[in-house]
Scaffold this active site. Structure first.
Site, PDB file in Angstrom:
ATOM      1  N   LYS A  34       0.848  -1.198   0.000  1.00 24.84           N
ATOM      2  CA  LYS A  34       0.000   0.000   0.000  1.00 24.84           C
ATOM      3  C   LYS A  34       0.884   1.248   0.000  1.00 24.84           C
ATOM      4  O   LYS A  34       2.094   1.156   0.252  1.00 24.84           O
ATOM      5  CB  LYS A  34      -0.930  -0.023   1.216  1.00 24.84           C
ATOM      6  CG  LYS A  34      -0.209  -0.076   2.532  1.00 24.84           C
ATOM      7  CD  LYS A  34      -1.165  -0.252   3.686  1.00 24.84           C
ATOM      8  CE  LYS A  34      -0.405  -0.368   4.987  1.00 24.84           C
ATOM      9  NZ  LYS A  34      -1.096   0.172   6.127  1.00 24.84           N
ATOM     10  N   TYR A 254      17.990  30.022   6.851  1.00 23.71           N
ATOM     11  CA  TYR A 254      16.814  30.774   7.312  1.00 23.71           C
ATOM     12  C   TYR A 254      16.784  30.857   8.829  1.00 23.71           C
ATOM     13  O   TYR A 254      17.088  29.881   9.519  1.00 23.71           O
ATOM     14  CB  TYR A 254      15.533  30.063   6.874  1.00 23.71           C
ATOM     15  CG  TYR A 254      15.146  30.270   5.431  1.00 23.71           C
ATOM     16  CD1 TYR A 254      14.921  31.542   4.924  1.00 23.71           C
ATOM     17  CD2 TYR A 254      14.968  29.177   4.585  1.00 23.71           C
ATOM     18  CE1 TYR A 254      14.539  31.723   3.604  1.00 23.71           C
ATOM     19  CE2 TYR A 254      14.586  29.344   3.271  1.00 23.71           C
ATOM     20  CZ  TYR A 254      14.372  30.622   2.783  1.00 23.71           C
ATOM     21  OH  TYR A 254      13.999  30.787   1.487  1.00 23.71           O
TER      22      TYR A 254
HETATM   23  C1  LIG Z   1      -3.684  -4.487   8.520  1.00 21.45           C
HETATM   24  C2  LIG Z   1      -2.227  -4.318   8.348  1.00 21.45           C
HETATM   25  N1  LIG Z   1      -1.444  -5.414   8.262  1.00 21.45           N
HETATM   26  C3  LIG Z   1      -0.105  -5.310   8.089  1.00 21.45           C
HETATM   27  C4  LIG Z   1       0.512  -4.079   8.009  1.00 21.45           C
HETATM   28  C5  LIG Z   1       2.011  -4.007   7.865  1.00 21.45           C
HETATM   29  O1  LIG Z   1       2.568  -3.432   8.998  1.00 21.45           O
HETATM   30  P1  LIG Z   1       4.150  -3.224   9.109  1.00 21.45           P
HETATM   31  O2  LIG Z   1       4.503  -2.262   8.040  1.00 21.45           O
HETATM   32  O3  LIG Z   1       4.353  -2.669  10.460  1.00 21.45           O
HETATM   33  O4  LIG Z   1       4.746  -4.563   8.893  1.00 21.45           O
HETATM   34  C6  LIG Z   1      -0.259  -2.922   8.102  1.00 21.45           C
HETATM   35  C7  LIG Z   1       0.372  -1.607   8.033  1.00 21.45           C
HETATM   36  O5  LIG Z   1      -0.055  -0.610   8.480  1.00 21.45           O
HETATM   37  C8  LIG Z   1      -1.667  -3.042   8.264  1.00 21.45           C
HETATM   38  O6  LIG Z   1      -2.455  -1.963   8.368  1.00 21.45           O
END
Ligand SMILES: Cc1ncc(COP(=O)(O)O)c(C=O)c1O
EC number: 5.1.1.1
Length: 356
Positions: A34, A254
């Site tokens: 994602k 800055y």
């Molecule tokens: C439902 C779910 N599973 C797995 C993950 C993966 O988590 P991580 O990146 O901490 O391994 C996420 C990440 O936010 C998630 O929302």
């Protein structure tokens, strides 16, 4: 040409995926890609993650991008669909829905024939105390029984709120999950993100869901990636574009927030918050030049930062690692009051991207 560059090391990504396989040899791997593969570029990462069993994304649009790139592995929509009309695309592109509220259950049941004919699983989310998404322990068993009676293949799933730490909620979440799993047996199960993959080998079950560990950043505040035997995938780099010699008492940048305490050599590097480099600077921050850490000084501008190169060899065109193998993204994040996840995800699309 401005040399602000994001390098993606596909061997490192494969190495990290193999680490997941070593740690959870009996589970299928749902690689979390994602948010554009945590900012790494989904297109470049999918090629290196070919050996994964499935992908996890936050929404339909992210799943469609994966299908358009030609990948046919199962894809889980980890927040499910947001309206019933998305069901059409779910079926057309063979996507697996997560269900976290009752409206989604009804939408799914409306389309059960087509969905089940494709052999798709339904991920049913338990809210075991994180209070983000999911059915409470008192509701979920009925939801699962109903879905099973409608012919759905269910995966019981949940997410730890504190897998990266010792917190009393961990035990409650674990016990609730095990209770529902037993009450709904036989049922597939999945509750481990990266931190939980390391911490709870007894909870790996059918599917693990690694995210940050694939990209070679640490899910733990007190363990770095090398201690976890992972390799950083992203190197964020830029070049020195100007050199200034300054005297004691002179200011830099800055707000004139940096004052030289002695005669110093200052280099200006072509990177800034417009590229996604953080500006907060709550604790001393560093970049790396030839593996050596060099202090960032003064305020980060939109396109430039200043570094103190008094102690190192530096010239116009010298490459500077903002984060990567020598200056870890998690350490840059800690200096700026955030986590590696955020810095990786919020890179702008201004830097050039290269796969190595
Ligand atoms: C439902 C779910 N599973 C797995 C993950 C993966 O988590 P991580 O990146 O901490 O391994 C996420 C990440 O936010 C998630 O929302």
């Amino acid at each position: 040409m401005r040399q602000a560059t994001v390098y993606i090391d596909s061997d490192a990504l494969q190495y990290n995926l193999n680490r997941v396989k070593q740690l959870a040899p009996h589970s299928q791997i749902v690689s979390m890609v994602k948010a554009n593969a945590y900012g790494h570029g989904v297109k470049d990462c999918l090629a290196a993650l070919d050996a994964t069993d499935a992908f996890g994304v936050a929404c339909l649009e992210e799943a469609l991008e994966i299908r358009q790139l030609g990948y046919s592995q199962p894809i889980t929509l980890i927040e499910g669909i947001f309206s019933e009309d998305e069901m059409q695309q779910v079926i057309e592109h063979k996507l697996e829905c997560l269900i976290h509220q009752s409206q989604q259950v009804e939408w799914l049941i409306q389309h059960k024939q087509a969905y089940n004919a494709l052999g798709l699983k339904v991920w049913v989310k338990l809210n075991s105390g994180m209070n983000r998404l999911g059915f409470k322990v008192t509701e979920i068993i009925d939801v699962i029984q109903r879905l099973k009676s409608e012919g759905f293949r269910c995966v019981l799933t949940m997410h730890f709120a504190n897998a990266d730490a010792d917190h009393p909620l961990n035990e409650q979440q674990k016990q609730q999950f095990l209770h529902v799993k037993e009450a709904c047996a036989p049922i597939l199960a999945s509750c481990c993100n990266s931190a939980a993959i390391y911490k709870y080998p007894e909870l790996h079950f059918d599917f693990v869901r690694p995210g940050i560990m694939l990209y070679g950043a640490s899910p733990f505040a007190d363990k770095n990636v090398y201690e976890l035997d992972l390799k950083p995938v992203m190197t964020f780099s830029a070049e020195i574009i100007a050199l200034n010699q300054i005297q004691q008492g002179e200011f830099v940048g800055y707000g004139s927030s940096f004052t030289a305490s002695c005669p110093s050599n200052i280099a200006i590097v072509s990177i800034g918050y417009g590229d996604g480099y953080p500006r907060a600077y709550l604790k001393p921050n560093f970049v790396a030049i030839d593996e050596q850490l060099v202090p960032v000084i003064g305020r980060v501008s939109m396109d430039m930062i200043a570094i103190d190169v008094t102690q190192v060899k530096a010239e116009l065109g010298t490459k500077v690692e903002l984060w990567g193998k020598h200056r870890l993204v998690d350490d840059v994040a800690a200096a700026n009051g955030t986590i590696g996840y955020e810095l990786l995800c919020r890179l702008s699309n201004r830097p050039i991207r290269k796969v190595i």
